[in-house]
Design a protein around this motif. Structure first.
Motif, PDB file in Angstrom:
ATOM      1  N   HIS A 295       0.828  -1.204   0.000  1.00 16.98           N
ATOM      2  CA  HIS A 295       0.000   0.000   0.000  1.00 16.98           C
ATOM      3  C   HIS A 295       0.864   1.255   0.000  1.00 16.98           C
ATOM      4  N   GLY A 296       0.200   2.415  -0.133  1.00 14.03           N
ATOM      5  CA  GLY A 296       0.926   3.680  -0.129  1.00 14.03           C
ATOM      6  C   GLY A 296       0.467   4.617   0.981  1.00 14.03           C
ATOM      7  N   ARG A 297       1.335   5.633   1.278  1.00 12.30           N
ATOM      8  CA  ARG A 297       1.039   6.711   2.242  1.00 12.30           C
ATOM      9  C   ARG A 297       0.914   6.181   3.691  1.00 12.30           C
ATOM     10  N   ASP A 298      -0.194   6.508   4.362  1.00 10.94           N
ATOM     11  CA  ASP A 298      -0.465   6.153   5.758  1.00 10.94           C
ATOM     12  C   ASP A 298       0.457   6.859   6.744  1.00 10.94           C
ATOM     13  N   HIS A 299       0.351   8.164   6.777  1.00  6.75           N
ATOM     14  CA  HIS A 299       1.081   8.979   7.751  1.00  6.75           C
ATOM     15  C   HIS A 299       0.090   9.649   8.699  1.00  6.75           C
ATOM     16  N   VAL A 300       0.474   9.708   9.969  1.00  8.94           N
ATOM     17  CA  VAL A 300      -0.246  10.529  10.942  1.00  8.94           C
ATOM     18  C   VAL A 300       0.709  11.648  11.325  1.00  8.94           C
ATOM     19  N   ASN A 323       3.243   4.514   9.052  1.00  7.93           N
ATOM     20  CA  ASN A 323       2.854   3.114   9.191  1.00  7.93           C
ATOM     21  C   ASN A 323       3.541   2.297   8.106  1.00  7.93           C
ATOM     22  N   LEU A 324       4.398   1.361   8.497  1.00  9.41           N
ATOM     23  CA  LEU A 324       5.126   0.550   7.518  1.00  9.41           C
ATOM     24  C   LEU A 324       4.444  -0.786   7.266  1.00  9.41           C
ATOM     25  N   GLY A 325       3.358  -1.073   8.004  1.00  8.80           N
ATOM     26  CA  GLY A 325       2.722  -2.373   7.878  1.00  8.80           C
ATOM     27  C   GLY A 325       3.503  -3.425   8.655  1.00  8.80           C
ATOM     28  N   ALA A 326       3.286  -4.693   8.317  1.00  7.25           N
ATOM     29  CA  ALA A 326       3.800  -5.789   9.131  1.00  7.25           C
ATOM     30  C   ALA A 326       5.280  -6.083   8.904  1.00  7.25           C
ATOM     31  N   TYR A 327       5.787  -5.770   7.717  1.00  2.99           N
ATOM     32  CA  TYR A 327       7.186  -6.060   7.401  1.00  2.99           C
ATOM     33  C   TYR A 327       7.758  -4.878   6.622  1.00  2.99           C
ATOM     34  N   LEU A 328       9.094  -4.822   6.554  1.00  2.00           N
ATOM     35  CA  LEU A 328       9.720  -3.804   5.719  1.00  2.00           C
ATOM     36  C   LEU A 328       9.701  -4.292   4.268  1.00  2.00           C
ATOM     37  N   PRO A 336       9.133   7.466   3.967  1.00  2.00           N
ATOM     38  CA  PRO A 336       8.760   8.548   4.896  1.00  2.00           C
ATOM     39  C   PRO A 336       9.949   9.396   5.343  1.00  2.00           C
ATOM     40  N   THR A 337      11.159   8.984   4.964  1.00  2.00           N
ATOM     41  CA  THR A 337      12.357   9.688   5.410  1.00  2.00           C
ATOM     42  C   THR A 337      12.969  10.471   4.252  1.00  2.00           C
ATOM     43  N   TYR A 338      13.787   9.771   3.436  1.00  2.00           N
ATOM     44  CA  TYR A 338      14.567  10.478   2.422  1.00  2.00           C
ATOM     45  C   TYR A 338      13.757  10.925   1.209  1.00  2.00           C
ATOM     46  N   ALA A 359       8.895   5.426  12.463  1.00  2.00           N
ATOM     47  CA  ALA A 359       8.412   4.424  11.514  1.00  2.00           C
ATOM     48  C   ALA A 359       8.004   3.173  12.280  1.00  2.00           C
ATOM     49  N   VAL A 360       6.786   2.718  12.016  1.00  2.00           N
ATOM     50  CA  VAL A 360       6.117   1.800  12.927  1.00  2.00           C
ATOM     51  C   VAL A 360       5.608   0.549  12.212  1.00  2.00           C
ATOM     52  N   PHE A 361       5.796  -0.599  12.878  1.00  2.00           N
ATOM     53  CA  PHE A 361       5.179  -1.839  12.390  1.00  2.00           C
ATOM     54  C   PHE A 361       3.750  -1.950  12.921  1.00  2.00           C
ATOM     55  N   THR A 362       2.842  -2.400  12.075  1.00  2.00           N
ATOM     56  CA  THR A 362       1.471  -2.701  12.507  1.00  2.00           C
ATOM     57  C   THR A 362       1.029  -3.998  11.829  1.00  2.00           C
ATOM     58  N   ASN A 363      -0.106  -4.527  12.258  1.00  2.00           N
ATOM     59  CA  ASN A 363      -0.618  -5.768  11.656  1.00  2.00           C
ATOM     60  C   ASN A 363      -1.444  -5.455  10.412  1.00  2.00           C
TER      61      ASN A 363
END
Lengths: 793, 149
Positions: A295-300, A323-328, A336-338, A359-363
């Motif tokens: 997926h794309g985006r997903d920033h708070v 939000n990086l999702g479950a894996y890199l 989200p950085t460079y 940068a965060v892992f989520t399910n």
């Protein structure tokens, strides 16, 4: 030197003959001898321990050849991340294994538990249903901000607080705070840049085979970068020799970033093909595509922009949870950085900037590059802030921008512009695009109409977005110093055949961009030959020497430049051959309009004759090799920085909140243009994707980590009747550091458009007295209506 | 997904109660049941075959009637698994006397969906649950009429 005017002409796309007559050749069209078919057993839970997987019944079913589970792959590596980002304290980012099949626990809905391979797809589907999986559902995390709070469930047991890394860029925070304290006005905005599903029209598809005699693998893949897939799969996942692997990306039906990444299925099918000595194919279902294509985006985000009494921006401070999702995923860490933090200078002279990203892992499904990749998020942030500041300070939003623009610079006479966030812009004329946009939209007339509408109880709004992007990705040394684990050069080979016809081999991959036309225009123009005498070959690691693929609007700026280098070598060698034949010095030969001529004379030889001589070297310079075939690697000196101005005019229905997009004006400066029609097409497509984000699209997860709109019944894509006729124009500020002067146009439309729409809606609401700061995208009628009415009550 | 609904039946609460507490009649009124096996007190192992538009699958799992307050209320709990997704439900059912010989049966509860069932969203699943509850009430009505006759 332009010789036959092909550069700059809207030549019709040569690839469209096959695409519009049903003769495209996609991965799923390829059926190999002894073909087998794979179907996956996937987790229905976002987070679950795998208690038991019983394949005994399924194995005995008709046509079943093999079933593999996570236990069978215990010794196989996971797919890698291509960009290392370090924590602020210098620690390496947390990079848990992304296994080809999960053995211990599933970390998002769709995580693969088993692969079932059968003689037919139907047999594989039936057998997959017979695989018994017992899962113990675990508490899950979905939202990036909530995931880092104490007590949140852990996606990876060994990643504390679900943090992959934290990261900051720009001026020291104390300096930014100090500047912010002195501001006479501070605009603050907390917002969500919502998650998007990429929705390429061709679902992902892979077909992998292994020949036990030659010990060679062939992988057909719907990828944007076949060579990169080969490198990652061979070197990092399967440990197989690269020279024994051929990777082919045939026709690919759209990617938008989602087909950059090395997916687990690619490597797994390749592994299976050797176990079985038979080709294995898998094509994603559309429902799998919703759940699995990155997926794309997903920033708070929370952002503050400070202004002095003259309306000059004095400071910008940004805190984002990504939000990086479950894996890199392959490039997830750099988005989200460079590709986000580095763009927060925008077009403005802001002297103090600090950006902080967690940068965060989520399910949830992994998140990675999606058309624009980080730069739409940066643009949305800046452009929402500046339009909102204009409303709050009661100044004109166009005027506020003029007060803050970086003055024009061409990168040749005037140096590039050094930002506070690491980049050096190449060339720009930012006030130029806004001036042109204001003229096109007839700004005074729109404001007059807005007042009249407000008088009549209607809500009309105008919104601006003046954006910049970093494209032409990327100078290898620069990205290497920032953690990229690859070089980002490109390869271009120009092979002149003995008859003077030309084959071009490019490491860029075309999946809708029209390379076969644009690249052929460049070669035909520069060599003074017919367009039909040039064939562009791409997407096959056995015929193209190497390549880094297509993403980040890099094909023309980097891939085109590599081809230009080879063209220069062809002409250089052609001059030597011509000099020998014409009994002149090579220095006295000039090449124009397909002819090598002795300067100041009428003695000349045509390009075709030189080509033939190179391959039939009877009368030939003694110290020169035969042949006319050059390959070049081009590593760009800098990113390129396209920019532009997008303006939206909307009407909002007071009773229902429905937003009608009345006009959309786009002035884009992408440097020199090779094929204006193709560039305009790219802008149109990009703008529609940005409008999609602003008004229609968004992946919605429930609190259990279930994607609740994973089909086209509920995931709303923009349609033709949602859109006005676009009014587009281009400005040309050439790129000073590549031979074509081009900047790239693939992502511009998406990067610029979304904030213009949202700004226009907010402006419309303010015109009716509803002082709404933010409405969460997509701006559905319900959300707009609620925003209007909650303030009234 | 939240579920709620009600329906008036032409029978008094004790009779409705008895129909729902009986394994054989329960098997006839719950839509799609192809197998129902009692494993304990008001606890069953079940197989449901449901074909409604995109929801086409065989569900296996448990059904349990809990918090029994004869003849006025109970909770229907169920964990049903299928290849197209799992459903985990807890639905409170109230039987309210209406007049002398009628019952208003009202249900309210939450169903947790996973997998494809979840991804189809409220728009589809709302319709599916409406259809299933209509079938349930129709079956129940028929069952009550039959026992009267």
């Amino acid at each position: 030197m332009s010789t036959n005017g092909l550069i700059g002409r809207s030549v019709k796309r040569v690839e469209d003959k096959r695409f519009t007559t049903g003769h495209g050749n996609y991965t799923d069209d390829i059926i190999l001898p002894q073909q087998t078919y794979a179907v996956f057993v996937r987790s229905q839970y976002a987070h679950a321990r795998i208690v038991r997987v019983d394949t005994s019944v399924a194995r005995a079913m008709p046509g079943v050849i093999a079933i593999f589970t996570g236990a069978d792959l215990a010794n196989v590596n996971g797919v890698p991340c291509g960009w290392q980002v370090n924590f602020k304290n210098g620690d390496t980012m947390k990079e848990p294994k992304h296994p080809l099949l999960v053995a211990d626990k599933a970390r998002h809905v769709g995580d693969a538990i088993a692969i079932v391979i059968a003689e037919s797809k139907d047999q594989a589907t039936d057998a997959a249903e017979a695989v018994e999986v017992e899962l113990e559902e675990l508490p899950c995390v979905v939202d990036a901000y909530k995931a880092v709070q104490p007590g949140a469930a852990l996606v990876h047991d060994d990643v504390p607080n679900n943090k992959s890394f934290d990261w900051a860029l720009g001026n020291p925070l104390e300096e930014v705070k100090e500047a912010m304290d002195k501001a006479t006005h501070v605009t603050t905005l907390e917002f969500v840049n919502q998650r998007l599903v990429p929705n390429a029209i061709e679902p992902r598809s892979y077909n992998s085979s292994y020949d036990p005699v030659s010990e060679k693998y062939t992988l057909y893949t719907s990828s944007q970068n076949p060579h990169l897939i080969r490198l990652l799969m061979c070197a990092f996942v399967l440990g197989i020799p690269e020279h024994k692997v051929r990777v082919v990306s045939p026709d690919v039906g759209g990617g938008f970033g989602s087909k950059i990444f090395h997916y687990t299925e690619e490597a797994l099918l390749t592994w299976c093909s050797k176990q079985l000595n038979r080709p294995v194919k898998w094509t994603s279902e559309r429902s799998e595509s919703f759940l699995l294509d990155a997926h794309g985006r997903d920033h708070v985000t929370k952002a503050e922009m400070g202004f002095d009494e003259e309306g000059k921006i004095v400071a910008l401070r940004v805190k984002t949870y990504a939000n990086l999702g479950a894996y890199l995923s392959t490039f997830s860490s750099c988005i989200p950085t460079y590709l986000h933090g580095t763009l927060l200078q925008g077009l403005y002279t802001t002297p103090k900037i600090n950006v902080d990203v967690t940068a965060v892992f989520t399910n949830t499904t992994p998140v990675d590059a999606y058309r624009g990749a980080g730069r739409p998020e940066a643009t949305y942030l800046l452009e929402r802030l500046i339009d909102l500041a204009a409303l709050e300070m009661d100044v004109d939003p166009a005027d506020l921008r003029f007060r803050n623009f970086i003055p024009p610079f061409d990168g040749v006479q005037q140096p590039g512009y050094q930002t506070q966030v690491a980049l050096q812009y190449d060339s720009g004329n930012y006030e130029g695009v806004l001036k042109k946009g204001l003229e096109m939209v007839n700004y005074p007339e729109v404001r007059r109409a807005q007042q009249e509408a407000a008088h009549n109880g209607k809500l009309v709004g105008i919104g601006f977005s003046t954006y910049i992007e970093a494209c032409g990705i990327a100078p290898s040394a620069v990205v290497g110093s920032l953690g990229c684990r690859a070089g980002l050069f490109e390869v271009g080979q120009v092979r002149v055949q003995p008859t003077g016809k030309v084959s071009v081999y490019t490491g860029s991959h075309s999946h809708g961009q029209g390379h076969e036309t644009t690249f052929a225009q460049i070669v035909a123009d520069k060599l003074g030959i017919n367009l039909t005498d040039v064939e562009v070959v791409h997407g096959d690691s056995d015929s193209v020497a190497f390549g880094m693929g297509t993403y980040g609007s890099r094909s023309l700026a980097v891939g085109g430049s590599a081809i230009m280098k080879s063209i220069e070598k062809i002409i250089e060698k052609g001059k030597k051959i011509a000099a020998h034949k014409l009994e002149a010095s090579a220095d006295d030969i000039e090449f124009a309009s397909g002819k090598f001529t002795v300067k100041g004379t009428d003695r000349s030889i045509g390009f075709g004759e030189i080509a033939l001589t190179a391959y039939v070297p009877h009368v030939y310079p003694k110290d020169l090799e035969p042949g006319l075939d050059f390959s070049s690697f081009y590593d760009p000196a800098n990113f390129t920085y396209p920019f532009g101005c997008h303006i939206a005019v909307v009407e909002v229905d007071k009773e229902t909140g429905k937003v009608s997009l009345k006009r959309f004006v786009a002035v884009d400066d992408v440097g020199n243009v090779i094929n204006p029609m193709i560039v305009e097409g790219q802008i149109h497509g990009g703008v529609v994707q940005g409008i999609g984000q602003a008004l229609f699209e968004g992946a919605e997860y429930d609190e259990n980590g279930q994607l609740t709109n994973g089909s086209y019944m509920d995931y709303c894509m923009p349609r033709a009747d949602d859109l006005p006729m676009f009014e587009t124009a281009s400005q040309v500020t050439p790129c000073p550091h590549n031979p074509l002067g081009v900047k790239g146009a693939g992502e511009a439309g998406t990067i610029g458009s979304a904030p213009a729409i949202v700004n226009a809606v907010i402006d419309a609401l303010w015109s009716g007295g509803h002082k709404v700061k933010d409405i969460r995208m997509p701006l559905t009628s319900e959300r707009v209506w609620r925003a209007m009415n909650e303030l009234i009550s | 997904m939240q579920l709620a609904g009600k329906h008036v039946l032409h029978a008094a609460p004790p009779k409705v109660w008895a129909t729902l507490m009986n394994k054989d009649t329960l098997a006839r009124v719950v839509p799609g049941i192809s197998h129902l096996e009692e494993t304990g007190d008001h606890t069953y192992k079940s197989t449901l075959d449901i074909k409604l538009g995109p929801v086409n699958g065989s569900f296996t799992g448990n059904l349990q009637l809990d918090d029994l307050q004869e003849p006025s209320s109970f909770t229907l709990k169920g964990q049903q698994n299928s290849k197209i997704g799992n459903a985990n439900a807890a639905i409170k059912i109230n039987l309210l006397p209406v007049g002398t010989n009628d019952t208003e049966i009202a249900f309210e509860g939450d169903v947790k969906l996973s997998g494809m069932l979840a991804s189809l969203g409220q728009r589809v699943m709302g319709g599916v649950s409406n259809t299933l509850s209509k079938q349930f009430f129709a079956n129940l009505e028929k069952e009550l009429n039959n026992t009267t006759a």
